[in-house]
Motif scaffolding. Structure first.
Motif, short mmCIF file in Angstrom:
data_model
loop_
_atom_site.label_atom_id
_atom_site.label_comp_id
_atom_site.label_asym_id
_atom_site.label_seq_id
_atom_site.Cartn_x
_atom_site.Cartn_y
_atom_site.Cartn_z
N LEU A 71 -17.96 10.01 2.89
CA LEU A 71 -19.10 10.01 3.77
C LEU A 71 -18.71 9.34 5.31
N LYS A 72 -18.22 8.21 4.92
CA LYS A 72 -17.77 7.40 6.18
C LYS A 72 -16.56 7.99 6.75
N MET A 73 -15.72 8.38 6.22
CA MET A 73 -14.57 8.88 6.81
C MET A 73 -14.80 10.48 7.39
N SER A 74 -15.73 10.97 6.71
CA SER A 74 -16.20 12.20 7.40
C SER A 74 -16.44 12.18 8.69
N CYS A 75 -17.17 11.03 9.31
CA CYS A 75 -17.51 10.93 10.68
C CYS A 75 -16.36 11.15 11.48
N ALA A 76 -15.26 10.89 11.11
CA ALA A 76 -14.01 10.87 11.89
C ALA A 76 -13.79 12.31 12.29
N VAL A 77 -14.04 13.17 11.28
CA VAL A 77 -13.67 14.73 11.72
C VAL A 77 -14.82 15.21 12.69
N GLU A 78 -15.98 14.81 12.46
CA GLU A 78 -17.04 15.10 13.47
C GLU A 78 -16.82 14.49 14.83
N MET A 79 -16.26 13.66 15.03
CA MET A 79 -15.91 12.89 16.30
C MET A 79 -15.03 13.95 16.82
N ILE A 80 -13.94 14.43 16.15
CA ILE A 80 -12.91 15.42 16.67
C ILE A 80 -13.38 16.75 17.14
N HIS A 81 -14.33 17.21 16.09
CA HIS A 81 -14.86 18.42 16.35
C HIS A 81 -15.64 18.30 17.74
N THR A 82 -16.56 17.01 17.79
CA THR A 82 -17.65 17.06 18.89
C THR A 82 -16.75 16.98 20.28
N TYR A 83 -15.67 16.13 20.38
CA TYR A 83 -15.03 16.10 21.50
C TYR A 83 -14.38 17.22 21.78
N SER A 84 -13.93 18.13 20.99
CA SER A 84 -13.36 19.37 21.28
C SER A 84 -14.45 20.29 22.08
N LEU A 85 -15.59 20.14 21.40
CA LEU A 85 -16.79 21.16 22.03
C LEU A 85 -17.00 20.50 23.69
N ILE A 86 -17.07 19.25 23.76
CA ILE A 86 -17.35 18.49 25.09
C ILE A 86 -16.27 19.11 25.85
N HIS A 87 -15.08 18.94 25.59
CA HIS A 87 -14.01 19.40 26.49
C HIS A 87 -13.88 21.00 26.71
N ASP A 88 -14.02 21.69 25.73
CA ASP A 88 -14.10 22.98 25.67
C ASP A 88 -15.22 23.70 26.83
#
Lengths: 300, 300
Positions: A71-88
């Protein structure tokens, strides 16, 4: 645990847990300038399916891994996904004003902060991995492999490469293989990372990691083909963005090359092939198989 | 080795080695879309002092660490530094057309690719750390700490936070402490990371890491004060950018608060305090001390 939940309840349960965990990802003793923190949290907490974190958690579960570490590590992948949406979404990229029915980051915080919020989230994902590894005494070699794979799957070889090809492709793709490269890099790669990371938390062997990768590669591409279809015929309200935006932006899609019916067939075929890869190789693949089926039914 | 080089030759020697190593940082078997790769390499190879990689290498040397591992890992910090320059130069941020006398990334490749090149370099830095750890069989716990610290010092708590505060501050800083926060985050933090990472490669203990951190904190701030001074009175040709650009952009600087003479005194004082921190704690601090002095003499 959670055995009595149907798949929709299971997904909602974990999406909720992920959303509770995400704001905790930044150590409370850190000073972060408030506008930057607000900008990062705005996009991180803007909803979404939380598909990638859930896949990471489910992969760990399927192999008997530590659920809390997952669960805690899953936050890392959501951060990456979210950053990619912001930049896209930035004006220089897709120039979108809305995402999931809410104003995009740069429309609220301005372009400069949106760029920095993306940079901050991307950078922090790696911190989360190292922190989780320490907190849960994960094998340090496995944790380093997770770092290495997050970089490979989300960087220039992976997701960032897909986005670059996508931008270049707006001048006109002529082959389905080019579109498939973009879809796989932009969507499958981060899904594959999530599944492999969940597997690594549970100490998966190489054969199991490869099976999870095949599963992720296939359902990721299926997911993206469905996105293409939904963009053509979906419900604007449910999607949170205008339909036919791809067409208006002259983006080439799967249906453009092979039609809607054939795209649907391809999507089903990929999902079946993905499920087949994990059916015998993974000890308890039930939830992963259910998620693959569940994704076929989505309308947004 | 290199004992017979004077400090300028020593710096040039390692800057050259770093520049030979940088293009090798991406595995040759990776497919990366060509425009993205060109854009990343354009900025990565656009010169510069290579100060941070050299400090990482020198810190490792000062504690008897593996020089080749240090050289390879030093590429990671140069990727972070380079990505930060690419994103800082964007129209939405500082809107600079030139950097080190060459066109900025977005002037050559366009804004979208510049954003992605930055994302790609930032992401790849973490890959390099994991790869070096594997190749040189570094202690995996130490390597994870390097990952964690790179994220902390370059992310929202560190460099990205400094840049966010800098942008906010353009509406007018009123206190020197605010400016110092920005300088420390934007400049010292990545220097501190470099020194600590070099120390960790050499298996430094906590006292030694703390000494390297104090050294880096002080010379980083001194470096930035000097930048402020050079911007006021430097030689445009040597700087590769117009002087008084801070003034024209209404950026508040150290001399603005305390004048040029006092800024110079502060710079010397910081350098001395930094040197003092490592003089007895670090086994062979000679090159680090020389670099601190050398930086005082720079005119660009």
């Amino acid at each position: 645990m959670n055995n009595d939940l149907n798949i929709q309840q299971y997904i909602e349960h974990y999406a909720h847990l992920v959303e509770q965990e995400l704001p905790e990802a930044f150590p409370s003793e850190w000073y972060i300038p408030d506008p930057l923190k607000q900008s990062m949290l705005y996009s991180l907490m803007a909803g979404g399916k939380r598909l990638r974190p859930i896949l990471l958690i489910s992969a760990a579960e399927a192999l008997g891994g530590n659920a809390e570490a997952a669960l805690k590590m899953s936050c890392a992948v959501e951060m990456i996904h979210t950053y990619s949406l912001i930049h896209d979404d930035l004006p220089a990229m897709d120039n979108d004003d809305y995402r999931r029915g809410k104003l995009t980051n740069h429309k609220v915080f301005g372009e400069a902060l949106a760029i920095l919020a993306g940079d901050g989230l991307l950078t922090h994902a790696f911190h989360s991995i190292a922190q989780v590894a320490r907190e849960f005494r994960l094998d340090a070699e496995q944790a380093l492999s997770i770092v290495e794979e997050l970089s490979a799957f989300s960087g220039a070889r992976g997701m960032v490469g897909g986005q670059a090809a996508d931008i270049q492709g707006e001048q006109g793709l002529t082959q389905l293989s080019e579109l498939e490269y973009i879809h796989v890099r932009k969507t499958s790669d981060l899904i594959v990372f999530s599944l492999r990371a969940g597997g690594r938390i549970a100490g998966a062997n190489e054969r199991q990691l490869a099976a999870l990768e095949t599963f992720g590669h296939h359902i990721g591409l299926a997911f993206q083909i469905q996105d293409d279809i939904l963009d053509l015929i979906g419900d604007e309200h449910k999607l949170g963005k205008p339909v036919k935006s791809d067409e208006k932006q002259h983006k080439v899609t799967y249906p453009y090359f092979i039609g809607i019916d054939e795209s649907r067939r391809k999507m089903l075929e990929l999902t079946e092939a993905g499920k087949e890869a994990i059916r015998t190789e993974i000890p308890d693949p039930r939830r992963l198989l259910q998620i693959a089926d569940y994704l076929l039914l989505r309308d947004h």
